[in-house]
Structures are given as C-alpha cells and as structure tokens.
Motif scaffolding. Structure first.
Motif, PDB file in Angstrom:
ATOM      1  N   GLU A   1       5.662 -12.171   5.216  1.00  0.00           N
ATOM      2  CA  GLU A   1       5.724 -10.713   5.225  1.00  0.00           C
ATOM      3  C   GLU A   1       4.467 -10.078   4.634  1.00  0.00           C
ATOM      4  O   GLU A   1       4.169  -8.920   4.925  1.00  0.00           O
ATOM      5  N   CYS A   2       3.761 -10.797   3.794  1.00  0.00           N
ATOM      6  CA  CYS A   2       2.514 -10.287   3.206  1.00  0.00           C
ATOM      7  C   CYS A   2       1.374 -10.629   4.153  1.00  0.00           C
ATOM      8  O   CYS A   2       1.125 -11.789   4.437  1.00  0.00           O
ATOM      9  N   THR A   3       0.691  -9.614   4.624  1.00  0.00           N
ATOM     10  CA  THR A   3      -0.322  -9.816   5.661  1.00  0.00           C
ATOM     11  C   THR A   3      -1.720  -9.970   5.085  1.00  0.00           C
ATOM     12  O   THR A   3      -1.992  -9.579   3.956  1.00  0.00           O
ATOM     13  N   SER A   4      -2.592 -10.513   5.893  1.00  0.00           N
ATOM     14  CA  SER A   4      -4.003 -10.582   5.532  1.00  0.00           C
ATOM     15  C   SER A   4      -4.589  -9.171   5.669  1.00  0.00           C
ATOM     16  O   SER A   4      -4.012  -8.318   6.346  1.00  0.00           O
ATOM     17  N   PRO A   5      -5.724  -8.898   5.046  1.00  0.00           N
ATOM     18  CA  PRO A   5      -6.344  -7.580   5.211  1.00  0.00           C
ATOM     19  C   PRO A   5      -6.616  -7.247   6.681  1.00  0.00           C
ATOM     20  O   PRO A   5      -6.417  -6.112   7.110  1.00  0.00           O
ATOM     21  N   GLU A   6      -7.048  -8.229   7.446  1.00  0.00           N
ATOM     22  CA  GLU A   6      -7.325  -8.012   8.864  1.00  0.00           C
ATOM     23  C   GLU A   6      -6.056  -7.622   9.626  1.00  0.00           C
ATOM     24  O   GLU A   6      -6.054  -6.683  10.421  1.00  0.00           O
TER      25      GLU A   6
ATOM     26  N   TYR B   1      -2.104  -1.045  10.632  1.00  0.00           N
ATOM     27  CA  TYR B   1      -2.321   0.295  10.103  1.00  0.00           C
ATOM     28  C   TYR B   1      -3.023   1.196  11.118  1.00  0.00           C
ATOM     29  O   TYR B   1      -2.705   2.379  11.232  1.00  0.00           O
ATOM     30  N   LEU B   2      -3.975   0.635  11.849  1.00  0.00           N
ATOM     31  CA  LEU B   2      -4.768   1.431  12.783  1.00  0.00           C
ATOM     32  C   LEU B   2      -4.153   1.532  14.178  1.00  0.00           C
ATOM     33  O   LEU B   2      -4.613   2.333  14.982  1.00  0.00           O
ATOM     34  N   SER B   3      -3.132   0.725  14.466  1.00  0.00           N
ATOM     35  CA  SER B   3      -2.526   0.802  15.802  1.00  0.00           C
ATOM     36  C   SER B   3      -1.612   2.018  15.866  1.00  0.00           C
ATOM     37  O   SER B   3      -0.884   2.321  14.921  1.00  0.00           O
ATOM     38  N   PRO B   4      -1.663   2.728  16.975  1.00  0.00           N
ATOM     39  CA  PRO B   4      -0.816   3.918  17.097  1.00  0.00           C
ATOM     40  C   PRO B   4       0.648   3.513  17.209  1.00  0.00           C
ATOM     41  O   PRO B   4       0.998   2.507  17.817  1.00  0.00           O
ATOM     42  N   SER B   5       1.478   4.288  16.556  1.00  0.00           N
ATOM     43  CA  SER B   5       2.911   4.020  16.688  1.00  0.00           C
ATOM     44  C   SER B   5       3.383   4.629  18.004  1.00  0.00           C
ATOM     45  O   SER B   5       2.790   5.553  18.535  1.00  0.00           O
TER      46      SER B   5
ATOM     47  N   VAL C   1       0.885  -1.164   0.000  1.00  0.00           N
ATOM     48  CA  VAL C   1       0.000   0.000   0.000  1.00  0.00           C
ATOM     49  C   VAL C   1       0.920   1.211   0.000  1.00  0.00           C
ATOM     50  O   VAL C   1       1.777   1.349   0.869  1.00  0.00           O
ATOM     51  N   ALA C   2       0.770   2.058  -0.998  1.00  0.00           N
ATOM     52  CA  ALA C   2       1.614   3.247  -1.124  1.00  0.00           C
ATOM     53  C   ALA C   2       0.730   4.484  -1.072  1.00  0.00           C
ATOM     54  O   ALA C   2      -0.388   4.482  -1.572  1.00  0.00           O
ATOM     55  N   HIS C   3       1.252   5.535  -0.487  1.00  0.00           N
ATOM     56  CA  HIS C   3       0.516   6.788  -0.348  1.00  0.00           C
ATOM     57  C   HIS C   3       1.219   7.894  -1.134  1.00  0.00           C
ATOM     58  O   HIS C   3       2.414   7.814  -1.406  1.00  0.00           O
TER      59      HIS C   3
END
Length: 188
Positions: free
Chosen positions: A155-160, A166-170, A68-70
């Motif tokens: 290294e390739c993750t499931s969507p979950e 992605y949603l966890s705070p760093s 996923v690239a932004h």
C-alpha cells in the motif's frame, strides 16, 4: 547537506514557505516527516523519484511514501530537526506482523505525534532543542520493525508511483453521464 540544499531550492523556487519536520536516521532506514506547502512537498517527492531512478549509486534507495496530507491547520514541528537512533529500537516480537498496514501506519503516526509534542515542549521550556533531539528517549522513536513493515507494505508507494497516481486525472462519473431507465410508454 542533501536535505539542506533541497529545502533551500524549494524555498527559492516555490512559495518561499519554509520546510519544517523531522529526519530520523536509523542504521538501515531513514524516516522523513516534511511539512510545507503542497508545491514544495510535490517538489521533494519529485526529487526523491529522480534519486530512485539513479539506481544503486543513489543517495537514498527503495523509497516509500507513507502519507501526504493537505490543508493541515498547524505544523507539528517548529523547525527542521535531525535525530539519530543510536541503539536499535525494537517492538515486541511479531507485533507488527499481526497488524494490518493501516494499523501500522496509525501506530507510526501516533509515535510521530508524541515526538512532535515532546519537541514542542522542549521549545516551550526554552531548552536547546537541537541538542535535546539527539538524545531522544527510545519510546519516542519509531521501531525499526515498524519502518521495515511499512517498507514492505504494497500500500505504500514509491515516489514515482505516488506521482503517477497524484498527477493522473480522476474520472468521476458526472450526473449527465449517468443513464437512467426511461419507460417506453405512459398510461393515462
């Protein structure tokens, strides 16, 4: 139909930004390249995660998120395309087994860039791109072994899992939290 409905929903509910990209259909695999705004990409990954939670009755199963690239300056694909790999596309025997996951990802992305350039050249030549996309040259398609290698890569993750990360705070260490040794006395 599933993708059309998903993209229409994303267009209506979010920024109104269209989705472009490519859906490659193999006999046992599907490879998505989706270009849109971050909120639409997030919505699509959420939908893929909910699909995966449906178990064996799900339309798509055992899904992996590759990249996923932004903030991409321009899109690779001018529209949304679907292509079917009608004959098995193979790599030389064992070529992906000796490569690291990063090398296989790079190879996959390189093939996708070549494919995008080919599609753009069809658009520039004003050919019927939707008709041409169905007759892709085998050298433009990602080999099934490459997709299988990426599917099996830890290294390739499931969507979950992707959403959870992605949603966890760093938790970066702030300068104020860093402790430096302080001398106990000064000599003059």
């Amino acid at each position: 139909g599933y993708h059309r409905g998903l993209f229409e929903n994303a267009f209506e509910d979010h920024s109104g930004e269209q989705v472009s990209g490519l859906l490659l259909l193999y006999s046992s695999y599907i490879c998505h390249v989706v270009e849109s705004c971050s909120s639409t990409i997030h919505l699509i990954i959420q939908d893929l995660a909910s699909l995966q939670n449906q178990g064996h009755s799900a339309l798509l199963q055992e899904i992996k998120v590759l990249v996923v690239a932004h903030n991409i300056p321009t899109r690779l694909f001018p529209d949304w395309y679907v292509a079917t790999a009608t004959s098995p596309v193979t790599c030389p025997q064992g070529s992906t087994q000796s490569q690291s996951t990063a090398e296989v990802v790079a190879e996959c992305l390189t093939l996708l860039l070549k494919l995008a350039a080919w599609i753009q050249s069809c658009e520039d030549d004003s050919e019927d791109t939707n008709e041409s996309i169905h007759t892709l040259a085998p050298e433009l398609l990602i080999p099934a072994e490459t997709i299988n290698c990426l599917y099996n890569a830890e290294e390739c993750t499931s969507p979950e899992d992707f959403l959870r990360i992605y949603l966890s705070p760093s938790q970066p260490a702030l300068d104020s939290e860093t402790v430096w040794p302080v001398p106990s006395h000064f000599s003059a």
